[in-house]
Design an enzyme around this catalytic site. Structure first.
Site, short mmCIF file in Angstrom:
data_model
loop_
_atom_site.label_atom_id
_atom_site.label_comp_id
_atom_site.label_asym_id
_atom_site.label_seq_id
_atom_site.Cartn_x
_atom_site.Cartn_y
_atom_site.Cartn_z
CB VAL A 1 -5.68 -1.40 4.54
CG1 VAL A 1 -6.16 -2.84 4.48
CG2 VAL A 1 -4.32 -1.32 5.21
CB SER A 24 -10.48 1.79 9.73
OG SER A 24 -9.88 1.71 8.45
CB ALA A 25 -13.38 2.18 5.02
CG ASP A 26 -8.25 -0.24 6.53
OD1 ASP A 26 -8.52 0.38 5.48
OD2 ASP A 26 -7.21 -0.03 7.20
CE LYS A 59 -2.95 2.34 11.42
NZ LYS A 59 -2.84 1.77 10.08
CD GLU A 74 -0.93 0.90 3.53
OE1 GLU A 74 -1.33 2.02 3.14
OE2 GLU A 74 -1.01 0.50 4.69
CG ASP A 78 -12.53 7.42 13.44
OD1 ASP A 78 -12.51 6.66 12.44
OD2 ASP A 78 -11.65 8.27 13.64
CE LYS A 86 -6.07 7.57 5.99
NZ LYS A 86 -6.07 7.86 7.43
N1 PSU Z 1 -0.05 0.64 8.47
C1 PSU Z 1 0.97 1.37 8.96
N2 PSU Z 1 0.87 2.73 8.86
C2 PSU Z 1 -0.21 3.36 8.26
C3 PSU Z 1 -1.30 2.58 7.75
C4 PSU Z 1 -1.15 1.21 7.89
O1 PSU Z 1 1.95 0.81 9.48
O2 PSU Z 1 -0.24 4.58 8.17
C5 PSU Z 1 -2.50 3.23 7.09
C6 PSU Z 1 -3.23 2.21 6.23
O3 PSU Z 1 -3.31 2.75 4.92
C7 PSU Z 1 -4.61 2.08 6.83
C8 PSU Z 1 -4.81 3.46 7.37
O4 PSU Z 1 -5.57 1.71 5.88
O5 PSU Z 1 -3.54 3.73 7.96
C9 PSU Z 1 -5.98 3.51 8.33
O6 PSU Z 1 -6.49 4.80 8.35
P1 PSU Z 1 -7.94 5.12 8.96
O7 PSU Z 1 -7.81 4.77 10.43
O8 PSU Z 1 -8.16 6.60 8.72
O9 PSU Z 1 -8.93 4.26 8.24
MN MN Z 2 -11.38 7.00 10.53
#
Ligand code: PSU
Ligand code: MN
Length: 306
Positions: free
Chosen positions: A109, A143-145, A162, A28, A141, A89
């Site tokens: 992701v 994530s869409a992941d 994370k 990614e 909040d 993003k």
């Molecule tokens: N893994 C990492 N660092 C990152 C990410 C993943 O080690 O920055 C990114 C990925 O692209 C993941 C995103 O999809 O953070 C999640 O963001 P959000 O919580 O806004 O969905």
């Molecule tokens: Mn988010």
């Protein structure tokens, strides 16, 4: 109105490998553009590709460049990703509008899974997936992941979610969505910078061949979606969980004080944790990304053999 052709461009090396049934691993770009500080981000992008190659697979770093969904970047593309400030993003919600407008951006992701599936790539390595944020019961909040893992048939290799997130809620959500969460080499669900979260992983498979077989059987069942392969950070770079928790508390307080919201939350928290740990979280992040790239290549090789 007929749908336009998808402006997807596979790097020649990626197209050749896919056509010949050789292993390919998607990587990614949000982690490069938004997740890691310069200049480590470019180094990690290059090293992750090298790690995939060292295991005999072809890397395909995915991003949107000038209205094209690029699957496999050349050296200049990686530099642009790592150094062009202000890249968008892009997640599932953003891909269509960005491509239609001829724009550029890094893929999360979720968006990388969509692109990988469109290209015919089944295995993808990253650092940690997004998940349910702490306080999601009021902020909503999430994530869409997570939804993407339930929909799109890609095997995602990460060191769990994370640790800035609410990991128990993230696991609950994945269970509800029917996403297999498979720990590798241990029974516990890893916590990104730390090897253990204190939570058991629902599944454990230590062999890349078994991980590939589980993925294929799920497809044979006609079940949509992918699986999350949770590979703990290498021990030499791991941070103690207590240290991480203390740093995350400081980071969350700073985010609340600064009114950080939406897409900015994750990059902000990662950067704060790096600051508070004196850069040790960055070393752990780099080590786990490279190890995930290696494991993903082995899983892709197992899929290519069967
Ligand atoms: N893994 C990492 N660092 C990152 C990410 C993943 O080690 O920055 C990114 C990925 O692209 C993941 C995103 O999809 O953070 C999640 O963001 P959000 O919580 O806004 O969905
Ligand atoms: Mn988010």
């Amino acid at each position: 109105m007929p749908a336009p052709a998808l402006p997807i461009v596979l790097a020649p090396e990626v197209a050749d490998a896919l056509a010949a049934g050789r292993p390919v691993v998607a990587l990614e770009s949000t982690i490069v553009a938004h997740g890691l500080p310069r200049p480590s981000n470019l180094e990690v992008a290059r090293q992750a590709e090298a790690a995939v190659r060292a295991e005999g697979a072809v890397p395909a770093t995915i991003a949107v460049m000038d209205g094209r969904l690029r699957v496999g970047l050349d050296a200049g593309g990686l530099v642009r990703l790592a150094t062009a400030g202000g890249l968008a993003k892009l997640s599932r919600a953003d891909l269509g509008a960005c491509l239609a407008a001829g724009g550029s951006g890094a893929t999360t992701v979720a968006a990388t899974m969509i692109a990988a599936a469109a290209a015919g790539i089944a295995v993808f390595a990253t650092g940690g997936i997004g998940g349910v944020h702490r306080g999601a019961e009021t902020s909503f909040d999430i994530s869409a992941d997570l939804e993407e893992l339930a929909r799109t048939p890609v095997c995602v290799v990460a060191s769990g979610a994370k640790a800035i997130l609410d990991l128990p809620k993230t696991l609950e959500r994945l269970e509800t969505l029917g996403v297999p969460v498979i720990a590798v080499g241990q029974d516990g669900f890893p916590a990104f910078w730390s090897r253990e979260s204190g939570l058991p992983a629902p599944l454990r498979l230590d062999d890349p061949v078994a991980i590939a077989a589980a993925f294929r059987m799920r497809r044979a069942l006609g079940i949509a979606g992918g699986q999350l392969v949770a590979n703990p950070v290498p021990a030499a770079a791991a941070l103690p969980r207590r240290e991480v928790e203390a740093a995350v508390d400081v980071a969350l307080a700073a985010a609340a004080a600064g009114g950080i919201a939406g897409k900015a939350v994750t990059p902000f928290l990662l950067d704060e944790v790096r600051r508070v740990t004196g850069g040790r979280s960055l070393a752990a992040n780099v080590a786990l990304v490279l190890d995930n790239a290696r494991l993903a290549a082995r899983i892709a090789a197992a899929m290519a053999r069967t």
